[in-house]
Each structure stands twice: as structure tokens, then as C-alpha cells.
Design an enzyme around this catalytic site. Structure first.
Site, PDB file in Angstrom:
ATOM      1  N   GLN A 199       0.971  -1.340  -0.040  1.00  0.00           N
ATOM      2  CA  GLN A 199      -0.095  -0.088  -0.016  1.00  0.00           C
ATOM      3  C   GLN A 199       0.783   1.214  -0.105  1.00  0.00           C
ATOM      4  OE1 GLN A 199      -3.103   0.030  -0.261  1.00  0.00           O
ATOM      5  NE2 GLN A 199      -3.654  -1.897  -0.206  1.00  0.00           N
ATOM      6  N   TYR A 227      -6.860 -13.236  -2.613  1.00  0.00           N
ATOM      7  CA  TYR A 227      -5.485 -12.744  -3.225  1.00  0.00           C
ATOM      8  C   TYR A 227      -5.095 -11.380  -2.091  1.00  0.00           C
ATOM      9  CZ  TYR A 227      -7.154 -14.664  -7.600  1.00  0.00           C
ATOM     10  OH  TYR A 227      -7.380 -15.610  -8.606  1.00  0.00           O
ATOM     11  N   GLU A 248      -3.708 -16.748  -2.135  1.00  0.00           N
ATOM     12  CA  GLU A 248      -2.661 -15.844  -2.922  1.00  0.00           C
ATOM     13  C   GLU A 248      -1.961 -16.674  -3.816  1.00  0.00           C
ATOM     14  OE1 GLU A 248      -0.852 -13.248  -4.658  1.00  0.00           O
ATOM     15  OE2 GLU A 248      -1.808 -12.241  -3.000  1.00  0.00           O
ATOM     16  N   ASP A 308      -9.851  -7.140  -2.479  1.00  0.00           N
ATOM     17  CA  ASP A 308      -9.435  -5.701  -2.886  1.00  0.00           C
ATOM     18  C   ASP A 308      -8.670  -6.048  -4.249  1.00  0.00           C
ATOM     19  OD1 ASP A 308      -7.900  -3.330  -2.837  1.00  0.00           O
ATOM     20  OD2 ASP A 308      -6.614  -3.831  -1.263  1.00  0.00           O
ATOM     21  N   CYS A 333      -9.635   0.574  -5.518  1.00  0.00           N
ATOM     22  CA  CYS A 333      -8.787   1.505  -6.171  1.00  0.00           C
ATOM     23  C   CYS A 333      -9.232   2.013  -7.210  1.00  0.00           C
ATOM     24  CB  CYS A 333      -7.673   1.286  -6.226  1.00  0.00           C
ATOM     25  SG  CYS A 333      -7.138   0.006  -7.634  1.00  0.00           S
ATOM     26  N   GLU A 367      -9.813   6.022  -3.639  1.00  0.00           N
ATOM     27  CA  GLU A 367      -9.858   4.609  -3.167  1.00  0.00           C
ATOM     28  C   GLU A 367     -11.297   4.677  -2.207  1.00  0.00           C
ATOM     29  OE1 GLU A 367      -7.405   0.993  -2.082  1.00  0.00           O
ATOM     30  OE2 GLU A 367      -6.803   2.750  -2.971  1.00  0.00           O
TER      31      GLU A 367
END
Length: 377
Positions: A199, A227, A248, A308, A333, A367
Site C-alpha cells: 500500500q 488474493y 494468494e 481488494d 482503487c 480509493e
């Protein structure tokens, strides 16, 4: 070359707190209008620091004889702009920039065909500098780079230097930093690996994690995250759930997540190295995976899912998968693709919480976060 000394500083020197608030208010209005059709509750707005908020930065390098400078390309004109200070980036990056160049200038072996410098900084004070070259790096480069790293460390920088060239990566120590985030009164530790996603705005990341904790407080059952990267959200959210499953596919991210689980003493979170599609097949009993040996999926009652996604949003298949869960926590985002996904998710779920995070101040980017609950009946 367009010689604009302190380009970033000059442009921000004229900015006032009122200017920051004005751009934030414009985003608030834009996001509110974008989601008006979903009847969300009042928008919760999370402001960023107006400067020194970005923890990573990339600069091209401009050479003039034996001298060199950080530079960027103007998007509109493609002009090359010299950057001596960059208030967008963290204070640590700004402190290191001139000192690093001063260390590079006397050494031709370090300057030759250097075309880019990447910085990854932390609130904890650690920083990685990656030097990118258009040539093979030899032993002479490594010797000079080790001397430079030692000199910078002697000046007080908690620094790791990395050299990169085509099919080459030379690490003079670790290729990661350890970040410390303060979330809802608790300090969390995160391993962040060079050239992996993190981030960019640490202050906003802390606020996003705090908001996610707040909206899921009192949750029943288990959490699934698709993820999960280095476990940024899963680790923070684990305290609100009985158990957490996270998927992931990138091995470096999985390795970082495992490190972070141990570093934070989390004992109810399992990371599975598999895609969302593979996980869905496993949960439905359609296929067995060796990677799931020792994991009893039937013991999980995941009624909350966290996503996300990248700017493209969720694809149609993942939207349908997400829709199967009673509670959906979605950080985006790109609110435009979130809006498109909501056109489907809104058929079965309603918006219980709605937030704006100013991850990218002074830009049009926003965001957004929504917490969706399945409609009654």
C-alpha cells in the site's frame, strides 16, 4: 532538459490546507453521486496527510557529464523535469535523495548506465534503494556499492541497497523492509519485499485497516480473503473472526504473509497458495489439491468475504463467487469498476457502510470501501 529545481516543492508551496480540503470535498461529491443509485449510508471520509504521504517512489536518472539528477516526465508535455525534492514522497525518501546522489557522483562504476532509482520507505525508518542499470553488473560494481551502502548507513540511514540489470539482482543484504503500522491502538508488523505490491500511503493504510476492523466488529463465523498479498488486511482482521482463510498465488507474497502471521502472533489465519477459481473448486468438492493436505475446509463457515481487486475490478465469475457470501467487504482503487460490480452485487446485497480513502491526494484517483450485507428475504 527542462531545469526545474525542486519541481515538486515549488508546485506544493502554493498549496494550503484549504486547497487540500477543496480537492477532498470534490472527491466526496463525485463518489457520492457515483453511488447514489445504491442508496448507501452517509459517506465516511478519511483524509490523507497533504504531503510526505507516499512511501515509495520511482525516478528516472538524468546524466550531465559527471553529474546526475533525479527526474520525472511531465505527463502532458513529456518534458523531463529535474526533481531535487519531492514532497509527495515520505520525509525519509526526501532526506536520502540528495545524500544518495552525492554518494554516487564520485564513482563512475556506480553511475554508468544507471537509468532509474526506486525507493521503498517505511514509517519504521527502514528503506530500500534499488539502482537499475542498462548493463551487466560486475564485481567492481558490487564492491563500490557495498562501500556506498556502508557510508550511507554510517550517516544514520537504515538502508538496504539493491542493484538490478537484465536478468540480474544483487542484494547487499535483505531485499525487504519491516514496517510498523498502528491500527486501532495496536501495532502491527509487516514484511514488505522490494518490487512487490505494498500500500503506497501508510497513513491511509492504517485508516483502511481501522475502518475494516470497525465494520466487521461482532462478526460471526469465518472470513475468506481472495488474493491477500502479504496479509495486510487478513492479519489485521483476524481478531474479529473465529478463523480466516486467505488465498494468494504469488510465492513471494505468500512467504511474506507467513512471516507476518508469525511476527504478529496470529494463530487463526491460514494462507493457501491457489487462485480464486481453484479455491472455489476445492470448497465445492469438485477437485482435490495436494496443497490443501491438513486443511479441513469443511470446518470453515466463511460467511464474510474480503476483496481488494486491481483497477479492473472483479471479473464476472468472481462477482458471482463473491455474491454467495452474506457479508462482502470490498476495497476498490477504482470506484468506476466498483460501481460496475455493484450493479450485480446490489441485486442481492445492500450497502451497510460506505467510505472514501484519500489514498492519492492531489490526483483524481480515489480509493473506496463498501461493506455489503445480504438483503433480508
Amino acid at each position: 532538459m527542462t531545469q526545474i529545481q525542486q519541481a515538486g516543492a515549488d508546485s506544493q508551496a502554493l498549496r494550503t490546507p484549504a486547497d487540500y480540503q477543496a480537492q477532498l470535498d470534490e472527491k466526496r461529491e463525485r463518489l457520492t453521486q457515483l453511488f447514489a443509485g445504491f442508496n448507501p449510508p452517509a459517506l465516511e471520509v478519511h483524509a490523507s496527510p497533504a504531503e510526505h504521504y507516499r512511501m515509495r517512489a520511482e525516478f528516472r536518472i538524468w546524466h550531465e557529464g559527471d553529474d546526475l539528477f533525479h527526474c520525472m516526465y511531465a505527463q502532458a508535455t513529456k518534458e523531463i523535469i529535474r526533481v531535487d525534492h519531492f514532497p509527495t514522497a515520505s520525509l525519509l525518501i526526501n532526506q536520502l535523495m540528495p545524500v544518495l546522489l552525492a554518494g554516487l557522483r564520485p564513482h563512475f562504476v556506480l553511475r554508468r548506465k544507471l537509468f532509474q532509482i526506486d525507493y521503498l520507505s517505511t514509517q519504521s525508518g527502514q528503506i530500500i534503494v534499488s539502482l537499475l542499470y542498462h548493463r551487466k553488473l560486475e564485481a567492481e560494481w558490487q564492491q563500490a556499492a557495498e562501500t556506498l551502502q556502508a557510508d550511507l548507513q554510517a550517516q544514520g540511514f537504515d538502508l538496504r541497497l539493491i542493484g538490478r540489470a537484465h536478468k540480474q539482482k544483487i542484494c547487499l543484504g535483505d531485499d525487504f523492509v519491516i514496517e510498523q503500522l498502528n491500527v486501532a491502538g495496536r501495532q502491527l508488523t509487516y514484511k514488505q519485499v522490494e518490487n512487490s505490491f505494498t500500500q503506497p500511503n501508510a497513513a491511509i493504510n492504517e485508516q483502511m485497516l481501522g475502518w475494516a476492523l470497525d465494520v466487521t466488529r461482532g462478526s460471526e463465523g469465518d472470513l475468506l480473503e481472495l488474493y491477500c498479498g502479504n496479509g495486510n488486511f487478513s492479519i489485521a482482521l483476524a481478531q474479529n473472526f473465529r478463523k480466516v482463510l486467505a488465498t494468494e498465488i504469488a510465492k513471494p507474497s505468500v512467504d511474506s504473509a507467513q512471516f507476518n502471521i508469525a511476527a504478529n502472533g496470529v494463530d487463526n489465519l491460514i494462507i493457501l497458495r491457489m487462485s480464486a477459481e481453484e479455491f472455489t473448486m476445492a470448497m465445492r468438492g469438485e477437485r482435490e489439491f495436494n496443497r490443501l493436505k491438513g486443511v479441513d475446509l469443511k470446518s470453515y463457515q466463511c460467511n464474510t468475504i474480503f476483496v481488494d481487486p486491481p483497477r479492473a475490478g472483479l471479473d464476472d465469475a468472481t462477482v458471482k463467487l463473491v455474491q454467495e457470501y452474506d457479508n462482502i467487504l470490498y476495497i476498490s482503487c477504482n470506484p468506476e469498476t466498483l460501481q460496475a460490480n455493484m450493479a450485480v452485487l446490489g441485486e442481492t446485497h445492500e450497502v451497510a457502510r460506505f467510505a472514501l480513502f484519500d489514498q492519492f491526494p492531489w490526483t483524481h484517483h480515489m480509493e473506496a470501501g463498501v461493506y455489503l450485507k445480504r438483503k433480508a428475504g
